[in-house]
Scaffold this motif. Structure first.
Motif, short mmCIF file in Angstrom:
data_model
loop_
_atom_site.label_atom_id
_atom_site.label_comp_id
_atom_site.label_asym_id
_atom_site.label_seq_id
_atom_site.Cartn_x
_atom_site.Cartn_y
_atom_site.Cartn_z
N VAL A 233 55.04 26.11 33.92
CA VAL A 233 55.75 27.32 33.50
C VAL A 233 54.75 28.48 33.35
O VAL A 233 55.01 29.60 33.81
CB VAL A 233 56.50 27.09 32.18
N GLY A 234 53.60 28.19 32.73
CA GLY A 234 52.58 29.22 32.60
C GLY A 234 52.08 29.69 33.96
O GLY A 234 51.85 30.89 34.17
N LYS A 235 51.90 28.76 34.87
CA LYS A 235 51.47 29.12 36.23
C LYS A 235 52.52 30.00 36.91
O LYS A 235 52.18 30.97 37.59
CB LYS A 235 51.23 27.85 37.06
N SER A 245 53.01 37.62 37.28
CA SER A 245 51.78 38.42 37.29
C SER A 245 50.97 38.07 36.06
O SER A 245 51.51 37.56 35.07
CB SER A 245 52.12 39.91 37.28
N PRO A 246 49.66 38.35 36.06
CA PRO A 246 48.86 38.12 34.86
C PRO A 246 49.39 38.87 33.65
O PRO A 246 49.37 38.36 32.52
CB PRO A 246 47.47 38.62 35.28
N SER A 247 49.89 40.09 33.86
CA SER A 247 50.40 40.86 32.72
C SER A 247 51.67 40.24 32.15
O SER A 247 51.90 40.26 30.93
CB SER A 247 50.66 42.31 33.13
N CYS A 248 52.50 39.66 33.00
CA CYS A 248 53.72 38.99 32.53
C CYS A 248 53.34 37.78 31.67
O CYS A 248 53.90 37.58 30.59
CB CYS A 248 54.56 38.57 33.73
N TYR A 249 52.40 37.01 32.17
CA TYR A 249 51.93 35.85 31.40
C TYR A 249 51.35 36.29 30.06
O TYR A 249 51.63 35.68 29.01
CB TYR A 249 50.89 35.07 32.19
N ILE A 297 62.45 30.97 30.01
CA ILE A 297 61.72 31.27 31.24
C ILE A 297 62.27 30.36 32.32
O ILE A 297 62.07 29.14 32.28
CB ILE A 297 60.21 31.05 31.05
N PRO A 298 62.99 30.90 33.31
CA PRO A 298 63.77 30.08 34.24
C PRO A 298 62.95 29.47 35.37
O PRO A 298 63.30 29.60 36.55
CB PRO A 298 64.81 31.06 34.76
N SER A 299 61.87 28.78 35.04
CA SER A 299 61.06 28.16 36.09
C SER A 299 61.84 27.09 36.84
O SER A 299 61.89 27.08 38.07
CB SER A 299 59.80 27.54 35.48
N GLN A 300 62.46 26.19 36.10
CA GLN A 300 63.13 25.06 36.74
C GLN A 300 64.33 25.51 37.56
O GLN A 300 64.63 24.94 38.60
CB GLN A 300 63.57 24.05 35.68
N SER A 301 65.01 26.54 37.09
CA SER A 301 66.22 27.00 37.77
C SER A 301 66.00 28.28 38.57
O SER A 301 66.97 28.93 38.96
CB SER A 301 67.33 27.23 36.74
N ASN A 302 64.75 28.67 38.80
CA ASN A 302 64.47 29.97 39.39
C ASN A 302 65.18 30.16 40.74
O ASN A 302 65.00 29.37 41.67
CB ASN A 302 62.97 30.13 39.60
N ASP A 303 65.98 31.19 40.81
CA ASP A 303 66.69 31.57 42.04
C ASP A 303 66.17 32.93 42.48
O ASP A 303 66.49 33.95 41.87
CB ASP A 303 68.19 31.62 41.77
N PRO A 304 65.38 32.98 43.54
CA PRO A 304 64.75 34.25 43.94
C PRO A 304 65.73 35.36 44.27
O PRO A 304 65.37 36.54 44.22
CB PRO A 304 63.92 33.87 45.17
N VAL A 305 66.97 35.02 44.64
CA VAL A 305 67.91 36.05 45.10
C VAL A 305 69.06 36.28 44.12
O VAL A 305 70.03 36.95 44.47
CB VAL A 305 68.47 35.70 46.50
N ASP A 389 48.36 22.35 24.02
CA ASP A 389 47.03 22.86 24.33
C ASP A 389 47.13 24.31 24.78
O ASP A 389 48.22 24.88 24.89
CB ASP A 389 46.34 22.00 25.39
N GLU A 390 45.97 24.92 25.04
CA GLU A 390 45.93 26.35 25.34
C GLU A 390 46.58 26.69 26.68
O GLU A 390 46.89 27.86 26.95
CB GLU A 390 44.48 26.85 25.34
N HIS A 391 46.82 25.70 27.53
CA HIS A 391 47.46 25.96 28.82
C HIS A 391 48.97 26.14 28.68
O HIS A 391 49.63 26.60 29.62
CB HIS A 391 47.16 24.83 29.79
N CYS A 392 49.52 25.79 27.54
CA CYS A 392 50.94 26.05 27.27
C CYS A 392 51.09 27.51 26.86
O CYS A 392 50.38 27.98 25.97
CB CYS A 392 51.44 25.13 26.15
#
Length: 533
Positions: A233-235, A245-249, A297-305, A389-392
């Motif tokens: 999700v972080g990635k 983007s880095p700013s979004c993260y 954060i809709p990573s799993q369900s992300n629909d680009p359109v 951890d810090e990666h979350c």
């Protein structure tokens, strides 16, 4: 303001194995997960072509002294059956957890439309292959619950629910249909996520019955503690291909750091509409508020359109970056604005861990089958999406472990009196083998690199009989959804790999050109796939 119980978001978080729902946090509860409707492509939406039936299954395939049976529901269609075919095959859409099937599963749904139904149409129209198509509902979901004198989802009665029993159900179903058809035909299994896991192991465990399998977004690596979910999700929040983007993260990360600093303050409760601010004095309630994210954060369900507000990572990031540019707008302010917009009502959040445990312990059947899946996580799979951890993106110096695994272990203990979760998952690993599936053949494994569940998937294989594909920019088995004119090139290419691979396995003469031991279809590199070029 109306009050919402925090139960439902806990269940959404636990439902991650097969549901591509939009929200897996511990908040916005009692907002039931629903599949996003999609428009049909070329398939006839008349459900008169689809038949509903039941097959008798043994309650316990492993105890032959137990003669009890139950009715398992399945669906079938002869839409792709030909009178004088060159070949005859059977396709099976494998059921899993979540809401039960209905006739739409063989018309237009997220389950097996873009892969199985489209391939059946190609085979029948272009290659003269007759395809009988089936969908088998999983035991203890939908209308496939066994009958007992009390609830099927008591601790005592849930002992007959497992993936191993489900695979035996599948094998018996295939035998039943073969007997009805009067012949042993080639079967190909299809499934996404947990059903993708079952589709793969149906072939690997019963190679004499199942000819091939297509396993989409399957979590083959069985783990109790699954921090990699939120790592992905972080990635994704930084992944430019899907609008990150880095700013979004940084907005998400810093916002949660700011929240952790005031987690027991009334301001945080007010900003995020917590019903009772005093509940945030308790550590466990702090964890269930922050540990799975203050926003969806809709990573799993992300629909680009998709076109709705905040419906995908790109739209979410653009919105957050825009309002963050306003004067005196902190990252936490941005998250509070997003949370309010996502909630879409004046519903407050009841953050009460003890009440949640009481609700989870009730032996109640729901349409979503949540108690059945919760049982399977405690007794077989784990898959607990922790933040440790810090990666979350939700972790911070003030709360370095906002979602520790002992939250989930406590649910197992209270809801099912199960304290041996690690031993249960170890037994599953020993039985299935995790990512070590060498020795099988004719199973295609496909994962999307946006999907957090891809962290548990088979992404690379040196075995030419077990090809793998990773789809850039794709979420959880997005290619199994129905075809759309707006589908990305990568999704189109993923389906092309599925079609050409299965056709190549079934019908060598149907492909005029093939690539062995790796190749390219459109924009995707395949690993050991037989594919058209």
């Amino acid at each position: 303001m109306t009050r919402a119980v925090i139960l439902w978001t806990i269940l959404l978080q636990l439902f991650g194995a097969t549901h591509a729902t939009s929200d897996y946090r511990y908040l916005n509860v009692l907002r039931k997960a629903q599949d996003v409707p999609v428009e049909a492509d070329q398939h006839d939406n008349n459900d008169m072509h689809v038949e509903e039936a039941y097959v008798d299954q043994r309650l316990d395939h492993y105890d032959h002294t137990n003669r009890a049976t139950f009715k398992q529901r399945y669906f079938s269609t002869k839409r792709y059956v030909l009178e004088n075919p060159s070949k005859i095959v059977n396709f099976l859409c494998v059921g899993g957890e979540g809401p039960g099937f209905d006739k739409s599963v063989l018309i237009d749904s997220v389950h097996c439309t873009g892969d199985m139904l489209e391939l059946a149409q190609i085979l029948s129209k272009k290659h003269g292959v007759s395809v009988q198509v089936y969908a088998l509902e999983h035991r203890y979901y939908g209308k496939s619950y066994p009958s007992f004198s009390d609830s099927p989802v008591t601790i005592q009665n849930l002992k007959y629910l497992s993936s191993r029993q489900a695979l035996e159900d599948l094998a018996h179903f295939v035998h039943h249909i073969n007997d009805k058809q009067g012949r042993d035909l080639r079967w190909v299994t299809f499934g996404g996520s947990y059903p993708g896991f079952l589709a793969a192991y149906a072939r690997l465990k019963y190679p004499h019955m199942i000819f091939a399998g297509v396993s989409s977004s399957a979590p083959l690596k069985i783990v109790v503690d699954f921090p990699d979910y939120y790592h992905v999700v972080g990635k994704d929040l930084r992944y430019s291909k899907v609008g990150g983007s880095p700013s979004c993260y940084d907005i998400v990360k810093k916002g949660h750091e700011q929240a952790a600093q005031i987690v027991d303050h009334e301001k945080l409760a007010k900003d995020f509409m917590v019903c009772d601010a005093s509940k945030l004095k308790e550590r466990r309630n702090q964890e269930i508020l922050l540990g799975d994210g203050l926003i969806n954060i809709p990573s799993q369900s992300n629909d680009p359109v998709c076109t709705d507000d905040l419906c995908n990572i790109r739209r979410l990031c653009e919105f957050m970056e825009e309002i963050h540019s306003a004067p005196n707008m902190t990252e936490l302010d941005v998250l509070a604005t997003v949370a309010s917009k996502q909630r879409g009502s004046d519903e407050c959040l009841e953050v009460d861990w003890n009440k949640t445990l009481v609700e989870l312990s009730k032996p109640v059947i729901t349409d979503e089958g949540w108690r059945s899946w919760l049982w399977q996580t405690c007794t077989e799979f784990g898959f607990y999406q922790t933040c440790e951890d810090e990666h979350c993106p939700y972790a911070s110096a003030h709360m370095p472990q906002p979602h520790p695994v002992d939250i989930d272990l406590e649910i197992c203990k209270v809801a099912f009196n199960t304290t041996d979760v690690y031993e249960n998952i170890e037994a599953s690993i020993n039985y299935y083998g995790g990512l070590d599936v060498n020795g099988g053949s004719r199973v295609l494994f496909i994962n999307g690199d946006v999907d957090p569940w891809s962290a548990l998937g088979l992404l690379n294989s040196t075995d030419h009989g077990l090809p793998t594909v990773v789809v850039p920019g794709a979420s959880h088995h997005a290619w199994t959804h129905s075809k759309q004119a707006t589908d990305s090139k990568e999704i189109v290419d993923a389906r092309a790999i599925i079609y050409s691979t299965v056709i190549g396995w079934l019908c060598d003469e149907c492909l005029t050109e093939r690539t062995q031991k790796g190749g390219t279809v459109g924009s995707l590199r395949t690993n050991s796939v037989v594919s058209s070029t």
